[in-house]
Design an enzyme around this catalytic site. Structure first.
Site, PDB file in Angstrom:
ATOM      1  N   CYS A  31       0.702  -1.338   0.084  1.00  0.00           N
ATOM      2  CA  CYS A  31      -0.120  -0.122   0.076  1.00  0.00           C
ATOM      3  C   CYS A  31       0.937   1.396   0.157  1.00  0.00           C
ATOM      4  O   CYS A  31       1.897   1.146   0.423  1.00  0.00           O
ATOM      5  CB  CYS A  31      -0.846   0.039   1.291  1.00  0.00           C
ATOM      6  SG  CYS A  31      -2.291  -1.281   1.076  1.00  0.00           S
ATOM      7  N   HIS A  56      -5.880  -1.075  -1.989  1.00  0.00           N
ATOM      8  CA  HIS A  56      -5.920  -2.468  -1.434  1.00  0.00           C
ATOM      9  C   HIS A  56      -6.952  -3.438  -1.659  1.00  0.00           C
ATOM     10  O   HIS A  56      -6.738  -4.546  -1.864  1.00  0.00           O
ATOM     11  CB  HIS A  56      -5.558  -2.194   0.255  1.00  0.00           C
ATOM     12  CG  HIS A  56      -5.217  -3.619   0.716  1.00  0.00           C
ATOM     13  ND1 HIS A  56      -4.054  -4.070   0.530  1.00  0.00           N
ATOM     14  CD2 HIS A  56      -6.099  -4.330   1.446  1.00  0.00           C
ATOM     15  CE1 HIS A  56      -3.907  -5.198   1.552  1.00  0.00           C
ATOM     16  NE2 HIS A  56      -5.251  -5.450   2.079  1.00  0.00           N
ATOM     17  N   ASN A  72       0.013 -14.138  -9.561  1.00  0.00           N
ATOM     18  CA  ASN A  72      -0.681 -15.135  -8.474  1.00  0.00           C
ATOM     19  C   ASN A  72      -1.981 -14.398  -8.038  1.00  0.00           C
ATOM     20  O   ASN A  72      -1.734 -13.278  -7.307  1.00  0.00           O
ATOM     21  CB  ASN A  72       0.234 -15.791  -7.538  1.00  0.00           C
ATOM     22  CG  ASN A  72       1.348 -16.598  -8.152  1.00  0.00           C
ATOM     23  OD1 ASN A  72       1.298 -16.807  -9.136  1.00  0.00           O
ATOM     24  ND2 ASN A  72       2.547 -16.756  -7.199  1.00  0.00           N
ATOM     25  N   HIS A  88      -1.340  -7.162  -7.321  1.00  0.00           N
ATOM     26  CA  HIS A  88       0.242  -7.181  -7.552  1.00  0.00           C
ATOM     27  C   HIS A  88       0.560  -8.490  -8.430  1.00  0.00           C
ATOM     28  O   HIS A  88      -0.035  -9.546  -8.111  1.00  0.00           O
ATOM     29  CB  HIS A  88       1.066  -6.956  -6.277  1.00  0.00           C
ATOM     30  CG  HIS A  88       1.438  -8.232  -5.544  1.00  0.00           C
ATOM     31  ND1 HIS A  88       0.200  -8.725  -4.739  1.00  0.00           N
ATOM     32  CD2 HIS A  88       2.129  -9.121  -5.454  1.00  0.00           C
ATOM     33  CE1 HIS A  88       0.704  -9.871  -4.085  1.00  0.00           C
ATOM     34  NE2 HIS A  88       1.585 -10.150  -4.655  1.00  0.00           N
TER      35      HIS A  88
END
Length: 434
Positions: A111, A179, A219, A232
């Site tokens: 973050c 997030h 992933n 991410h």
């Protein structure tokens, strides 16, 4: 330090601004901005990192740097050993044993910094960002200064077990500063910026000494083993050619020898001719379930033009990719539904870009994306059976045609060209940020 480099072929009036800096321990961080006032240079992201981190290459004092016995130890990097039975290189990153497993409940290292906070252990100094890339703090592959990437030795002084430094590089790509978002929540314009970041990093990492292959991947989901839900991905620059790529190169060489053709090109053409397993098609891209898919859900996405890697894509191909890839992931998120509520189940997946290798065999490669999932039914995962784990003899739980038919139910196969507007991906010139 602020620098900007061209980020790909022009595809419209807007731009992506790349700004480079260094974190407190010396790792590189890059902001990729597509929003104002940053993209035009009206403002610059925060470049200093206030954390009291030691230089990552500085000698450590004591066991694991604790200072208990006062002994100064030079920093050590990961090594890799070759399996004499298969020829595979196995990185051994024992220095990662002490890495953070799960962050504190009220913090996330991906973050942006909290406004007004004096210090946090987040990796991004600024309080906001569009897309950011930085070197992994606990990398499985790492190049140490002063250590030759081609240095070799033998485990136990036995020639059966050659060893080398695992002298690669691992980077983290944060797709959004929010997030709670996932990749499918992004706009095509933001995905287009991510494509620029992937291409930029592929180009630069491929030029590092000793690097043989660059792999950009994401992933997603706890079922895959993801511990940070922040949206991410990662990029690995390998100092060797991975086993799967080696197998693909062998098959491609055999195919060229016997037919004169390019294997990956011929596979795409065959899938498009058959049409049975094609699930999405646009002007420049086709997504299909491969005829010999091994995972419960598996889709490949390939460009129509022969392209070696992400930097080789043209502006229009990158624009189109941003739309097609986003649509593909959104449909995969509707593949399974909860039997009780009929609500879609977000798909846990691994999405990875297969690119041409850097050295020998490069001409046998062809860019394509592989998206796979271990979810075989709502609430049920595919666990590798003994023959799969022990012998790499895969057994599919379904048929590719059934998977393709389900995806074809979720939207039209042929995508209509998007009208250019602020929510599409038609942009990205580079601008100076000096």
């Amino acid at each position: 330090m602020t620098t900007t480099v061209p980020t790909g072929e022009s595809a419209g009036p807007a731009a992506v601004r790349r700004t480079a800096t260094r974190l407190a321990d010396g790792r590189e961080l890059l902001y990729f901005d597509d929003s104002e006032p940053y993209v035009s240079g009206g403002a610059t992201r925060r470049l200093d990192d206030p954390r009291p981190l030691p230089d990552r290459f500085a000698p450590a004092v004591g066991e694991d740097g604790t200072g208990e016995d006062g002994t100064v130890r030079p920093v050590t990097g990961p090594e890799m050993r070759q399996d004499p039975l298969t020829g595979d290189w196995i990185p051994m990153a024992s220095h990662r044993m002490n890495r953070t497993h799960l962050p504190a409940a009220d913090s996330c290292p991906l973050c942006p910094a909290r406004p007004g906070a004096q210090y946090s252990d987040g990796e991004v100094p600024d309080t906001d960002y569009d897309v950011v890339v930085f070197e992994n703090r606990f990398p499985a592959l790492m190049q140490l200064p002063g250590v030759a990437v081609d240095h070799t030795w033998q485990v136990d002084d036995d020639p059966l077990w050659p060893a080398r430094p695992a002298a690669g590089r691992c980077e983290v790509v944060c797709f959004s500063s929010h997030h709670e978002q996932s990749f499918t929540d992004l706009t095509p314009a933001r995905v287009r910026t991510i494509v620029e970041a992937w291409a930029d990093r592929t180009r630069e990492l491929s030029a590092l000494p000793g690097i043989e292959q660059v792999f950009c991947f994401e992933n997603r989901g706890r079922e895959i083993g993801v511990t940070l839900p922040h949206p991410h991905g990662q990029i690995y620059a390998f100092p060797f050619v991975t086993p799967r790529t080696q197998a693909m190169l062998r098959r491609a060489a055999e195919h060229r020898e016997s037919t004169g053709g390019h294997l990956l090109r011929d596979v795409l053409d065959a899938e498009r001719r058959a049409g049975t397993r094609v699930v999405l098609e646009s002007e420049h891209w086709t997504a299909y379930v491969p005829a010999a898919a091994r995972w419960p859900v598996e889709v490949h996405l390939a460009p129509h033009r022969d392209v070696l890697d992400l930097p080789g894509l043209t502006g229009p191909e990158r624009d189109d990719l941003a739309v097609v890839y986003l649509e593909l992931l959104r449909r995969l998120d509707r593949f399974f539904v909860d039997p009780a509520t009929r609500a879609p189940i977000p798909l846990p997946y691994i999405a990875g870009w297969h690119q041409a290798v850097v050295g020998a065999g490069r001409d046998l490669g062809r860019l394509h994306l592989q998206v796979l999932s271990v979810l075989r039914a709502p609430g049920k995962l595919k666990y590798l059976a003994g023959v799969e784990s022990g012998m790499a003899a895969w057994i599919s739980d379904t048929t590719p045609e059934r998977v393709a038919a389900r995806l074809q139910e979720l939207g039209p196969v042929r995508l209509s060209p998007a009208a250019p507007d602020d929510d599409t991906a038609s942009h990205h010139d580079s601008e100076d940020a000096r």
